[in-house]
Design a protein around this motif. Structure first.
Motif, PDB file in Angstrom:
ATOM      1  N   VAL A 195      -4.672  -3.352  -1.227  1.00  0.00           N
ATOM      2  CA  VAL A 195      -5.858  -2.968  -0.459  1.00  0.00           C
ATOM      3  C   VAL A 195      -6.572  -4.214   0.060  1.00  0.00           C
ATOM      4  O   VAL A 195      -7.188  -4.198   1.118  1.00  0.00           O
ATOM      5  CB  VAL A 195      -6.811  -2.116  -1.333  1.00  0.00           C
ATOM      6  CG1 VAL A 195      -8.128  -1.853  -0.632  1.00  0.00           C
ATOM      7  CG2 VAL A 195      -6.136  -0.813  -1.746  1.00  0.00           C
ATOM      8  N   ASP A 227      -8.969  -4.847  -8.309  1.00  0.00           N
ATOM      9  CA  ASP A 227      -9.531  -4.264  -7.093  1.00  0.00           C
ATOM     10  C   ASP A 227     -10.480  -5.241  -6.405  1.00  0.00           C
ATOM     11  O   ASP A 227     -11.685  -4.999  -6.275  1.00  0.00           O
ATOM     12  CB  ASP A 227     -10.248  -2.958  -7.436  1.00  0.00           C
ATOM     13  CG  ASP A 227     -10.571  -2.137  -6.199  1.00  0.00           C
ATOM     14  OD1 ASP A 227     -10.057  -2.460  -5.112  1.00  0.00           O
ATOM     15  OD2 ASP A 227     -11.356  -1.179  -6.332  1.00  0.00           O
ATOM     16  N   LYS A 263       1.027   5.582   0.380  1.00  0.00           N
ATOM     17  CA  LYS A 263       0.489   6.551   1.327  1.00  0.00           C
ATOM     18  C   LYS A 263      -0.500   7.441   0.595  1.00  0.00           C
ATOM     19  O   LYS A 263      -0.330   7.749  -0.574  1.00  0.00           O
ATOM     20  CB  LYS A 263       1.614   7.383   1.913  1.00  0.00           C
ATOM     21  CG  LYS A 263       2.547   6.520   2.746  1.00  0.00           C
ATOM     22  CD  LYS A 263       3.672   7.310   3.325  1.00  0.00           C
ATOM     23  CE  LYS A 263       4.524   6.323   4.117  1.00  0.00           C
ATOM     24  NZ  LYS A 263       5.773   6.818   4.531  1.00  0.00           N
ATOM     25  N   GLY A 264      -1.531   7.834   1.290  1.00  0.00           N
ATOM     26  CA  GLY A 264      -2.527   8.698   0.683  1.00  0.00           C
ATOM     27  C   GLY A 264      -3.743   7.925   0.224  1.00  0.00           C
ATOM     28  O   GLY A 264      -3.810   6.701   0.317  1.00  0.00           O
ATOM     29  N   ASN A 265      -4.721   8.678  -0.273  1.00  0.00           N
ATOM     30  CA  ASN A 265      -5.994   8.075  -0.672  1.00  0.00           C
ATOM     31  C   ASN A 265      -6.022   7.615  -2.118  1.00  0.00           C
ATOM     32  O   ASN A 265      -6.849   6.808  -2.494  1.00  0.00           O
ATOM     33  CB  ASN A 265      -7.133   9.082  -0.455  1.00  0.00           C
ATOM     34  CG  ASN A 265      -7.340   9.366   1.021  1.00  0.00           C
ATOM     35  OD1 ASN A 265      -7.088   8.515   1.853  1.00  0.00           O
ATOM     36  ND2 ASN A 265      -7.786  10.568   1.330  1.00  0.00           N
ATOM     37  N   ILE A 266      -5.159   8.135  -2.937  1.00  0.00           N
ATOM     38  CA  ILE A 266      -5.139   7.753  -4.342  1.00  0.00           C
ATOM     39  C   ILE A 266      -4.081   6.680  -4.542  1.00  0.00           C
ATOM     40  O   ILE A 266      -2.915   6.870  -4.205  1.00  0.00           O
ATOM     41  CB  ILE A 266      -4.860   8.976  -5.241  1.00  0.00           C
ATOM     42  CG1 ILE A 266      -5.968  10.022  -5.031  1.00  0.00           C
ATOM     43  CG2 ILE A 266      -4.774   8.558  -6.702  1.00  0.00           C
ATOM     44  CD1 ILE A 266      -5.723  11.324  -5.742  1.00  0.00           C
ATOM     45  N   ARG A 267      -4.515   5.547  -5.078  1.00  0.00           N
ATOM     46  CA  ARG A 267      -3.616   4.404  -5.266  1.00  0.00           C
ATOM     47  C   ARG A 267      -3.045   4.392  -6.676  1.00  0.00           C
ATOM     48  O   ARG A 267      -3.754   4.638  -7.645  1.00  0.00           O
ATOM     49  CB  ARG A 267      -4.370   3.098  -5.058  1.00  0.00           C
ATOM     50  CG  ARG A 267      -5.107   3.002  -3.754  1.00  0.00           C
ATOM     51  CD  ARG A 267      -4.344   2.190  -2.757  1.00  0.00           C
ATOM     52  NE  ARG A 267      -5.100   2.075  -1.526  1.00  0.00           N
ATOM     53  CZ  ARG A 267      -4.831   2.783  -0.442  1.00  0.00           C
ATOM     54  NH1 ARG A 267      -3.845   3.627  -0.434  1.00  0.00           N
ATOM     55  NH2 ARG A 267      -5.550   2.633   0.640  1.00  0.00           N
ATOM     56  N   LYS A 300       0.841  -1.196   0.000  1.00  0.00           N
ATOM     57  CA  LYS A 300       0.000   0.000   0.000  1.00  0.00           C
ATOM     58  C   LYS A 300       0.871   1.240   0.000  1.00  0.00           C
ATOM     59  O   LYS A 300       1.874   1.300   0.688  1.00  0.00           O
ATOM     60  CB  LYS A 300      -0.879   0.040   1.242  1.00  0.00           C
ATOM     61  CG  LYS A 300      -1.983  -0.971   1.260  1.00  0.00           C
ATOM     62  CD  LYS A 300      -2.814  -0.792   2.506  1.00  0.00           C
ATOM     63  CE  LYS A 300      -3.752  -1.967   2.697  1.00  0.00           C
ATOM     64  NZ  LYS A 300      -4.481  -1.876   3.951  1.00  0.00           N
TER      65      LYS A 300
END
Length: 144
Positions: free
Chosen positions: A70, A102, A58-62, A56
């Motif tokens: 995830v 996903d 850092k942050g909300n956008i992968r 993963k």
């Protein structure tokens, strides 16, 4: 009680553009899991179960290569049940077939003799049943 499965087949791509097209279709399915499988009939019986080493960010956008991380916990749970059915250990690799997917996913490499094919698929089916029943049991415990 057994559960039927909706199965979709996609031929693996050998380039990133083709892979992204497949992944976009796969992610739109709203499927529960992905099993990227390389199955061949052979004179030997071999099996490998693997999970991705994606991490993963850092942050909300992968980033595309971070998406499988995830679902790391669920992917490992699925891999553990499938590998356990075959008395194998789970391997860890950077897995191209899971890149951008996903949902929980594993890679399954299978070689089996023609007379062992049914047994292999039965064990896979049994481990999938355990995986999905486990999820319902966890859900009941949270609600109860």
């Amino acid at each position: 009680m057994t559960k039927g499965y909706r199965i979709s087949f996609y031929e693996g791509a050998d380039n990133l553009e083709g892979h992204v097209e497949n992944v976009n279709r796969i992610n739109r399915l709203n499927a529960s899991i992905l099993i990227a499988m390389d199955y061949s009939v052979s004179s030997k019986n071999r099996l490998m179960v693997a999970v991705t080493t994606a991490k993963k960010g850092k942050g909300n956008i992968r980033a595309f290569d971070e998406v499988p991380a995830v679902h790391e916990t669920e992917s490992r749970a699925l891999a553990g049940l499938v590998a356990g059915a075959f008395k194998k250990n789970v391997k860890e690799f950077p897995l191209f077939p899971l890149l951008g997917v996903d949902m929980p996913g594993i890679f399954l490499g299978v070689e089996s003799t023609p007379d062992q094919s049914t047994e292999v698929l039965d064990k896979l089916h049994d481990s999938l049943q355990k995986y999905f029943k486990r999820g319902r049991k966890d859900e009941r415990q949270r609600k109860g």
